[in-house]
Design an enzyme around this catalytic site. Structure first.
Site, PDB file in Angstrom:
ATOM      1  N   ASP A 397       0.854  -1.180   0.000  1.00 33.76           N
ATOM      2  CA  ASP A 397       0.000   0.000   0.000  1.00 33.76           C
ATOM      3  C   ASP A 397       0.900   1.243   0.000  1.00 33.76           C
ATOM      4  O   ASP A 397       2.105   1.148   0.277  1.00 33.76           O
ATOM      5  CB  ASP A 397      -0.896  -0.040   1.249  1.00 33.76           C
ATOM      6  CG  ASP A 397      -1.804   1.169   1.348  1.00 33.76           C
ATOM      7  OD1 ASP A 397      -2.325   1.595   0.308  1.00 33.76           O
ATOM      8  OD2 ASP A 397      -1.972   1.687   2.459  1.00 33.76           O
ATOM      9  N   GLU A 495      -8.586  15.199   7.617  1.00 36.22           N
ATOM     10  CA  GLU A 495      -9.538  16.190   8.099  1.00 36.22           C
ATOM     11  C   GLU A 495      -8.916  17.082   9.161  1.00 36.22           C
ATOM     12  O   GLU A 495      -9.134  18.295   9.176  1.00 36.22           O
ATOM     13  CB  GLU A 495     -10.778  15.487   8.654  1.00 36.22           C
ATOM     14  CG  GLU A 495     -11.658  14.870   7.576  1.00 36.22           C
ATOM     15  CD  GLU A 495     -13.039  14.551   8.095  1.00 36.22           C
ATOM     16  OE1 GLU A 495     -13.164  14.219   9.292  1.00 36.22           O
ATOM     17  OE2 GLU A 495     -14.005  14.636   7.314  1.00 36.22           O
ATOM     18  N   LYS A 783      -7.288  -4.890  -5.164  1.00 40.97           N
ATOM     19  CA  LYS A 783      -5.958  -5.226  -4.640  1.00 40.97           C
ATOM     20  C   LYS A 783      -5.817  -6.736  -4.484  1.00 40.97           C
ATOM     21  O   LYS A 783      -4.799  -7.327  -4.867  1.00 40.97           O
ATOM     22  CB  LYS A 783      -5.731  -4.525  -3.296  1.00 40.97           C
ATOM     23  CG  LYS A 783      -5.630  -3.013  -3.379  1.00 40.97           C
ATOM     24  CD  LYS A 783      -5.325  -2.425  -1.998  1.00 40.97           C
ATOM     25  CE  LYS A 783      -5.173  -0.909  -2.060  1.00 40.97           C
ATOM     26  NZ  LYS A 783      -4.799  -0.321  -0.762  1.00 40.97           N
ATOM     27  N   ASP A 804      -1.327  -1.148   5.976  1.00 42.48           N
ATOM     28  CA  ASP A 804      -1.586  -0.713   7.346  1.00 42.48           C
ATOM     29  C   ASP A 804      -3.057  -0.456   7.633  1.00 42.48           C
ATOM     30  O   ASP A 804      -3.412  -0.194   8.784  1.00 42.48           O
ATOM     31  CB  ASP A 804      -0.800   0.576   7.635  1.00 42.48           C
ATOM     32  CG  ASP A 804      -1.389   1.772   6.904  1.00 42.48           C
ATOM     33  OD1 ASP A 804      -1.776   1.619   5.724  1.00 42.48           O
ATOM     34  OD2 ASP A 804      -1.473   2.852   7.503  1.00 42.48           O
TER      35      ASP A 804
END
Length: 1113
Positions: A397, A495, A783, A804
């Site tokens: 990732d 955010e 994936k 993760d």
């Protein structure tokens, strides 16, 4: 049918189906008022948690059944039963005793682990819980909770079951929760009570609540819940309000920053979401284990059949046909028993012990301990240790794995005008110490309006929580210069970065109070907006929105999201200027979001509210209905601008990827980010080099050309380069970029008009010829599909997936080896992985050092075990030619039993735990050494045949050397003739010393423990033989070995023959190693020859001091 009528008023035939998919919970066990609906009490399990596997009465049968499901245990059980049923040359004790020992030890271990689970279950089930009964709080035990009970939970207490929040000590009916025990996220999440139940704040008020909850049946998804609450008031129609995941408090989560709450139990015991997630993962088996299982069983069957045919070729001619069949079958079983020692049960025990004990080396590795997290590496599955040394493809990732997932606000762009905190604006250097007003002092009205809307949008369109103060080490955090400052918490780092960035630009988000959001503008004026609706973010839409009402009564819809999901819905705004800035930031590796808004008239708002309410109240297909409602509302946007946030590369990520490339592994990055951002990260991490020729297989290109043409063009490019690479030293390095849309087309479409192949094979061919591949805009399922595609290719490479976040779990479970990173996106990846590491940089040592060592050790263990058992059994095979194939054993029963258990087991076990044929530093410094062990090179057929031939040669030397020495009449000084047991003991003595010294010659890393175990094993054999043959044991009916060993050692020629035969047996292997190192050494052998002679390293097993002596051939 009442429930059916409530859900589907026009439905008359779906009642049974709905009852299967939903449940009705009566709050406080109160019946609904007369005429409302039929009261049908339903039975639900209590709140008892059971994580144990066994009970006192089913432990023995269930444990035995599970153990004998393993093919190895079942095989040895079959051998033992054959020995009991028919006349075999060896005692059933030789097979039964080791098997009984293994089964007993395993049962004790599993029983103890299950007893610990029973204790943990009891402590959980007996925890005190406060329940509201008849207007009072009554304390009871957790396992006595029932669905429908109203529970009171205080601050810092964990929720005893899955609860629907009714009210809290906060006036707005919210509460803060941490779900670290569920998904590892320590941030505070906000949960909400339905507005109609917020006013019930005391025990008596809550007990007077008359309501029912209709919700879905239990399912394991932690983030999904569909239901509604029906509140009865007097004789009015019940008020129906939707319930979602934001109302559901999960068992195991902890209440924070809220004095107390009242909630009703909806799922209890083993039906809670936490319990449903206890399901075990599918068992993974390493390729090494599968290969040696197959080869060893083929060997024993071949030996048994060969002996059976030789023994029955002449002896069954005169017997009737039926007796021939019976005799042939019993002879086959007898020979299989005789030769079953070539697959000893002790080998499986040793392999399991090696894997279990060896896994601790990873957890003990101080270099893989992260000071920031306070944690080191974890091993969840020890069965795959050696697979770490065979990895060919690494799928990783990007966000949180290659990068830190620690976001920092860099800039924002409003209508093409860029705003950068702490930078030069309008020719003036802005101070970082004060509040920054980045807005031009004299903009036009249109531009000023858009600037205000942009900053307000980012202050309002989020799910950030505000803590005005926090006590850390006795100091209140969040108080600055006597006034509270915003301390932001969110489950999304993006955010928080955006809200903090707005604060640095002069707009501060203050709080959400009584459903009103408050912000402090650049003029230090507080603005209040009523929060009407939140359209939550999801990975399909890739955006989120809020609908708010300003103090002037105007309804506004603010939306932020990925550029690909915002631009198609924009009808006005400076799109080209913003798009150019977004593309530039993406190229620099920044994460970008676009911001847009829409003004809603009162009629448009009412229509939007109707769509949302209908979708939220639906129990069936709620997610699809919400998606349709969101799609209807989120349109006709006015583009305001875009933001850029930086996610820094992790420490040593580039060095790790470069080392993996040098080790011969191919690295594929699978990410949901846009192509430009991901490509910039790939360049920064050295996945792509500046000289790399990038091949694009994206939606944009397939729109210009057909997918068929693009694939064939790329295929010709890479194949042409491969054909000329042998003629040129400077060959091109290819990198492939593919997006999710194109991948879907490749996986679904079949190639037309070009033979029997399909697009998958062409894509795989392109990918195999690229040094690195970037897959962007990937969904979690895609994936896993890519990993599965590579696994199923014709080479069947070993794959590793590392990530993760929860979106990486699917590919982690799909890959041969799954590694989770303990990151900021939760611990779901770490929990579902085979191994967990703190940072991506630790993958380098995990593979290049630990994986290398594990494979070398397990390969030597398997080959050595097979070698020493060929040496052990082949003399028995030769002996059959001299005893008329009567199944007469060559060795005594005690030697047969203890050979693999005591005499030769400890040296190879210790070797497989501590051997280091090359130093750790050399392995890290020279990653190319990993190529020497790639593709299971040490367990291929040539190596296997070499060990077999070596074992056969040594066995022939043992047997015929002793045979010709026995043929000498002057063998004994007193003229006494030796018998067959003396002959077998001489062969066995040479055997034990030879195989032990062979292991000593293969040992490169000597410690005092190696010396103790190797020489101690030989000494133990001598002492045991003296005691076994020197004492009359009363428990034996006959003692055929009495005085045999002492009589053999009393002969001088016996001593000479032992020394001579050991030397002759070891000589070919020594000569072979010397010649190979001199003529064609491998990279590993060259590294061994250049290493320092003296090496001081701590022992990896007992942390003991090492001796510096080394033996190497």
């Amino acid at each position: 049918m009442v429930l059916c009528n409530v859900l589907f008023p026009d439905c008359t035939c779906m009642g049974e189906e709905i009852w299967l998919d939903s449940r009705t919970v009566y709050i406080g066990h109160k019946e609904p008022p007369p005429g409302a609906e039929a009261y049908i009490p339903q039975r639900y399990p209590d709140n008892r948690i059971v994580s144990s596997k066994y009970t006192s009465w089913n432990f023995i049968p269930k444990n035995l059944f599970e153990q004998f499901r393993r093919i190895a245990n079942f095989y040895f059980l079959a051998i033992f039963l054959v020995q009991l049923i028919i006349d075999t040359p060896t005692s059933p004790v030789t097979s039964g005793l080791p098997l009984f020992f293994v089964i007993t030890v395993t049962a004790i271990k599993q029983g103890y682990e299950d007893w610990l689970r029973h204790k943990a279950d009891c402590s959980i089930n007996e925890c005190p819980v406060d329940v509201v009964q008849q207007g009072k709080v009554v304390r009871t035990q957790s396992h006595k909770l029932r669905v429908g009970d109203i529970v009171m939970v205080r601050e810092d207490e964990t929720f005893p079951c899955d609860l629907i929040l009714l009210s809290s000590s906060r006036h707005d009916g919210t509460c803060y929760v941490t779900t670290a025990s569920l998904d590892g996220e320590s941030s505070h999440k906000t949960y909400y009570a339905v507005q109609d139940t917020v006013a019930f704040r005391t025990e008596r008020e809550v007990d007077s609540l008359h309501a029912t909850i209709e919700c879905e049946q239990p399912q394991p998804d932690l983030y999904k819940f569909v239901g509604r609450i029906n509140i009865y008031k007097d004789r009015e129609e019940p008020l129906a309000r939707p319930l979602g995941a934001e109302n559901l408090l999960l068992r195991g989560a902890t209440l924070k920053n809220t004095q107390h709450i009242y909630a009703v139990a909806v799922y209890t015991g083993m039906e809670t979401k936490m319990a449903l997630n206890y399901q075990s993962k599918s068992q993974k088996r390493s390729a090494v284990e599968n290969s040696f299982n197959l080869r060893l069983k083929d060997t024993v069957l071949t030996a048994s059949v060969k002996n059976h045919l030789l023994s029955n070729s002449t002896s069954l001619v005169c017997l009737p046909f039926l007796l021939q069949v019976i005799r042939a079958f019993t002879d086959f079983l007898a020979f299989m028993v005789l030769f079953n020692y070539i697959i000893p049960v002790s080998m499986y025990v040793t392999v399991e012990m090696q894997k279990f004990l060896g896994s601790y080396f990873i957890t003990w590795d101080e270099e893989m301990f992260d000071e920031e997290l306070g944690e080191g590496a974890l091993v969840n599955t020890s069965d795959l240790n050696e697979e770490l040394g065979q990895v060919e493809y690494v799928f990783t990732d990007k966000t949180g794995t290659l990068t830190e997932n620690n976001m920092e606000f860099i800039e924002c762009c409003v209508d093409g005008n860029v705003y950068i905190p702490h930078a030069i604006c309008n020719g003036q250097i802005l101070s970082a110490a004060s509040s920054i007003d980045m807005i031009d002092s004299s903009p036009g009205g249109y531009r000023r309006e858009h600037e205000d809307l942009f900053f307000r949008a980012l202050c309002l369109c989020h799910t950030v929580q505000v803590k005005e103060e926090e006590t850390v080490d006795g100091i209140k955090r969040g108080i600055h210069q006597g006034r509270p400052t915003s301390f932001y918490i969110s489950s999304s780092p993006d955010e928080v970065a955006l809200v903090e960035g707005m604060k640095r630009l002069g707009y501060t988000y203050l709080r959400l109070k009584d459903n009103y959001m408050e912000i402090l503008n650049k003029d230090d004026e507080i603005e209040r907006f009523e929060l009407l609706h939140v359209l939550n973010f999801d990975s399909v839409r890739r955006r989120m929105s809020v609908i708010v009402r300003s103090s002037s009564g105007e309804c506004l819809l603010f939306c932020k999201g990925a550029d690909s999901s915002i631009f198609p819905r924009v009808v006005s705004g400076k799109v080209e200027q913003v798009k150019a800035r977004v593309e530039q930031n993406a190229v620099e590796g920044l994460r970008t979001l676009c911001v847009a808004y829409r003004r809603l008239s009162e009629s448009e708002y009412k229509e939007a509210r109707r769509h949302l309410n209908e979708a939220q109240l639906a129990l069936q297909d709620r997610e699809q209905r919400l998606a349709q409602a969101y799609d209807t509302i989120e349109k006709d946007f006015v583009l305001l601008g875009a933001t850029a946030v930086e996610d820094r590369l992790q420490e040593k990520a580039a060095d790790t990827i470069e080392s993996l490339h040098k080790a011969g592994m191919k690295v594929w990055v699978l990410t949901g980010d846009k192509m430009e951002t991901a490509a910039a990260t790939c360049y920064a991490s050295k996945l792509f080099r500046r000289s790399t020729q990038i091949l694009e297989l994206t939606k944009k290109r397939t729109e210009e050309q057909s997918l068929h043409d693009v694939l064939f063009e790329l295929s010709r490019t890479v194949l042409r380069q491969r054909s000329i690479s042998g003629l040129s030293v400077d060959c091109l390095d290819f990198g492939l970029i593919i997006d999710g849309a194109t991948l879907s087309a490749i996986l679904k479409s079949k190639q037309e008009g070009a033979g029997p192949g399909n697009y998958r094979e062409i894509f795989l061919e392109i990918g195999r010829n690229c040094s690195a591949v970037l897959c962007c805009r990937m969904a979690p399922l895609q994936k896993a599909q890519i990993v599965k595609l590579i696994k199923a290719s014709k080479e069947h490479p070993i794959t590793l997936a590392i990530g993760d976040g929860a979106n990486d779990v699917s590919m982690i479970l799909e890959a041969h080896v799954g590694i989770g990173i303990m990151g900021k996106e939760g611990r779901q990846a770490a929990r579902n992985s085979d191994y967990a590491i703190p940072k991506f940089k630790h993958l380098k040592k995990m593979l290049l050092v630990h994986g290398h060592y594990y494979y070398i050790r397990i390969a030597e263990l398997v080959q050595y075990f097979f070698y020493k058992n060929v040496c052990f059994i082949f003399p028995q095979f030769l002996y059959q030619f001299f005893c008329g194939f009567s199944q007469q054993p060559l060795y005594d029963t005690a030697y047969l039993t203890l050979y693999n258990i005591s005499f030769t087991s400890l040296p190879i076990l210790l070797y497989s735990l501590v051997e280091q044929h090359i130093t750790t530093e050399r392995l890290k410094r020279d990653p190319s050494l990993y190529k020497d062990i790639a593709k299971n090179s040490l367990l291929r057929w040539p190596v296997f045949i070499y060990w077999t031939c070596l074992g056969v040669f040594d066995a022939v030397v043992f047997f015929f050397g002793a045979y010709f020495l026995f043929d000498n009449t002057t063998f004994t000084s007193n003229g006494q003739m030796f018998g067959n047991w003396t002959f077998g003991t001489l062969v066995f003595t040479v055997l034990v010393f030879t195989v032990t010294l062979k292991l000593a010659l293969d040992t490169h890393h000597w410690t005092w423990i190696n010396h103790f175990v190797i020489w101690g094993s030989l000494l133990f054999y001598v002492i045991f033989s003296l005691l076994w043959g020197g004492i009359i044991w009363p428990f034996l009916n006959y003692q055929r070995m009495y005085y045999v060993f002492m009589q053999m050692l009393s002969s001088g020629p016996a001593w000479l023959s032992i020394i001579l035969l050991i030397t002759v047996s070891l000589l070919p292997d020594v000569i072979k190693k010397v010649l190979c190192r001199a003529v064609c050494p491998t990279a590993t052998e060259r590294a061994q020859s250049t290493r320092p002679c003296l090496t001081v390293e701590p022992s990896t097993i007992f942390m003991l001091s090492q001796s510096s002596s080394r033996m190497s051939f």
